[in-house]
Write a protein that holds these residues in place. Sequence first.
Motif, mmCIF file in Angstrom:
data_model
loop_
_atom_site.group_PDB
_atom_site.id
_atom_site.type_symbol
_atom_site.label_atom_id
_atom_site.label_comp_id
_atom_site.label_asym_id
_atom_site.label_seq_id
_atom_site.Cartn_x
_atom_site.Cartn_y
_atom_site.Cartn_z
ATOM 1 N N ASP A 1 0.821 -1.209 0.000
ATOM 2 C CA ASP A 1 0.000 0.000 0.000
ATOM 3 C C ASP A 1 0.858 1.264 0.000
ATOM 4 O OD1 ASP A 1 1.013 -0.219 2.557
ATOM 5 O OD2 ASP A 1 -0.817 0.478 3.535
ATOM 6 N N ALA A 2 2.162 1.122 -0.266
ATOM 7 C CA ALA A 2 3.064 2.266 -0.216
ATOM 8 C C ALA A 2 2.795 3.227 -1.368
ATOM 9 C CB ALA A 2 4.519 1.795 -0.267
ATOM 10 N N SER A 3 3.177 4.475 -1.166
ATOM 11 C CA SER A 3 3.080 5.468 -2.232
ATOM 12 C C SER A 3 4.052 5.116 -3.349
ATOM 13 C CB SER A 3 3.402 6.867 -1.678
ATOM 14 O OG SER A 3 2.516 7.210 -0.624
ATOM 15 N N ASN A 4 3.831 5.729 -4.496
ATOM 16 C CA ASN A 4 4.696 5.482 -5.638
ATOM 17 C C ASN A 4 6.144 5.823 -5.285
ATOM 18 O OD1 ASN A 4 2.304 4.930 -6.920
ATOM 19 N ND2 ASN A 4 2.135 6.953 -7.831
ATOM 20 N N LEU A 5 7.069 4.968 -5.683
ATOM 21 C CA LEU A 5 8.473 5.152 -5.348
ATOM 22 C C LEU A 5 9.207 5.805 -6.511
ATOM 23 C CD1 LEU A 5 9.292 1.698 -3.709
ATOM 24 C CD2 LEU A 5 8.668 3.831 -2.578
ATOM 25 N N LEU A 6 9.892 6.906 -6.229
ATOM 26 C CA LEU A 6 10.726 7.547 -7.234
ATOM 27 C C LEU A 6 11.974 6.705 -7.434
ATOM 28 C CD1 LEU A 6 11.499 9.987 -9.035
ATOM 29 C CD2 LEU A 6 12.541 11.003 -6.991
ATOM 30 N N LEU A 7 12.213 6.296 -8.661
ATOM 31 C CA LEU A 7 13.377 5.473 -8.966
ATOM 32 C C LEU A 7 14.595 6.361 -9.192
ATOM 33 C CD1 LEU A 7 11.756 2.877 -11.401
ATOM 34 C CD2 LEU A 7 12.274 2.599 -8.970
ATOM 35 N N ILE B 1 6.830 9.905 -15.536
ATOM 36 C CA ILE B 1 6.055 11.140 -15.403
ATOM 37 C C ILE B 1 7.038 12.288 -15.560
ATOM 38 C CG2 ILE B 1 4.585 12.545 -13.924
ATOM 39 C CD1 ILE B 1 3.649 10.024 -12.559
ATOM 40 N N ASN B 2 6.875 13.043 -16.641
ATOM 41 C CA ASN B 2 7.835 14.091 -17.011
ATOM 42 C C ASN B 2 9.216 13.457 -17.155
ATOM 43 O OD1 ASN B 2 5.790 16.069 -16.987
ATOM 44 N ND2 ASN B 2 6.008 16.326 -14.780
ATOM 45 N N GLN B 3 10.190 13.901 -16.372
ATOM 46 C CA GLN B 3 11.538 13.353 -16.483
ATOM 47 C C GLN B 3 11.832 12.300 -15.417
ATOM 48 O OE1 GLN B 3 13.489 14.221 -19.121
ATOM 49 N NE2 GLN B 3 11.678 15.374 -19.742
ATOM 50 N N ASN B 4 10.833 11.955 -14.603
ATOM 51 C CA ASN B 4 11.052 11.013 -13.510
ATOM 52 C C ASN B 4 10.370 9.680 -13.782
ATOM 53 O OD1 ASN B 4 12.520 12.893 -11.873
ATOM 54 N ND2 ASN B 4 10.577 13.850 -11.322
ATOM 55 N N TYR B 5 10.926 8.633 -13.169
ATOM 56 C CA TYR B 5 10.369 7.290 -13.295
ATOM 57 C C TYR B 5 9.917 6.816 -11.912
ATOM 58 C CZ TYR B 5 12.377 7.123 -17.976
ATOM 59 O OH TYR B 5 12.683 7.384 -19.293
ATOM 60 N N PHE B 6 8.741 6.162 -11.884
ATOM 61 C CA PHE B 6 8.154 5.726 -10.623
ATOM 62 C C PHE B 6 7.794 4.250 -10.693
ATOM 63 C CE2 PHE B 6 7.421 10.257 -10.823
ATOM 64 C CZ PHE B 6 7.644 10.688 -9.526
ATOM 65 N N PHE B 7 7.925 3.590 -9.538
ATOM 66 C CA PHE B 7 7.458 2.213 -9.369
ATOM 67 C C PHE B 7 6.207 2.244 -8.510
ATOM 68 C CE2 PHE B 7 7.407 -1.652 -6.713
ATOM 69 C CZ PHE B 7 7.283 -2.619 -7.715
ATOM 70 N N TYR B 8 5.180 1.493 -8.911
ATOM 71 C CA TYR B 8 3.879 1.531 -8.237
ATOM 72 C C TYR B 8 3.659 0.233 -7.446
ATOM 73 C CZ TYR B 8 2.791 5.512 -11.262
ATOM 74 O OH TYR B 8 2.808 6.729 -11.900
ATOM 75 N N PRO B 9 3.974 0.232 -6.142
ATOM 76 C CA PRO B 9 3.759 -0.983 -5.347
ATOM 77 C C PRO B 9 2.292 -1.396 -5.276
ATOM 78 C CG PRO B 9 5.205 0.558 -4.201
ATOM 79 C CD PRO B 9 4.607 1.299 -5.360
#
Length: 199
Positions: free
Chosen positions: A73-79, A100-108
Motif C-alpha cells: 500500500d506504499a506510495s509510488n516510489l521515485l526510482l 512522469i515528465n523526467q522522472n520514473y516511478f514504481f507503483y507498489p
Amino acid sequence: NVITPTPLGGLFKGDFVNDSLFKADSAGVYSLRYVFEDTTTLKACSASSIFNVVVNPKPTANFNLVTNQACEDASNLLLDGGSADTLGTGVYSGITVNQINQNYFFYPSTADSGNFKITYTFTSLEGCVDSLFDTIRVDTLPKVSILTLPGVCEDGDSLVLDTFGLPFGGTFTGSAVFFDTLSSIFYFNPDSATPGASN
C-alpha cells in the motif's frame, strides 16, 4: 553497423577483421582496407581503398536502488540510483514502472507481492549502451485484528492492551491509551476516558 562497399565482392582487411566481420576489443580509431580484384580482366586487376572505423567507448552504468523494499500500500516510489561515467541518457523499466515528465516511478499498489526487477539502461551520446538491474521487494500487509475488549469501570484499574492485539507485537493508539516505557506495555486508563465507548 553494415559497411556497403562498391563494387561488391571484395575483401576487407585489417586488425580485428575476420571473414569480413570487424570486431574490435577496445575503443579507438582503426584503419581498414577494402580490396577488390576484377577477375573478368586478363590481368586480374585489383584496387583498394583505405578507410577508418571509429569505435566509441561503451559507457559504464552504475545502479543501486535507494529503496529496495516497500509495502503493497506504499506510495509510488521515485526510482533513482542510476548513473554512468559519461554523458548520455538513462531510463528505468520494469513491471509497473511509469514515466512522469523526467522522472520514473514504481507503483507498489498495482504490483503483486514479491520481487520485481528494475532495469536501468544508459545510452551515451554516441549511441553505445550499458544496462544493469536491481530488485524491489513488495511485502503484503499483515492481517491485524483486535479481540473483544471487556468493559471497565471509570474508576477501575488500567487495562493491559497488549494481549488483545493480533498478531502480538503491535502498537496501540487512541484516547486514554498510554505506553509504559519501563514495562513496554500499552494500557487503557479508564480515569482518563469519558464514560461510553472509547476508540
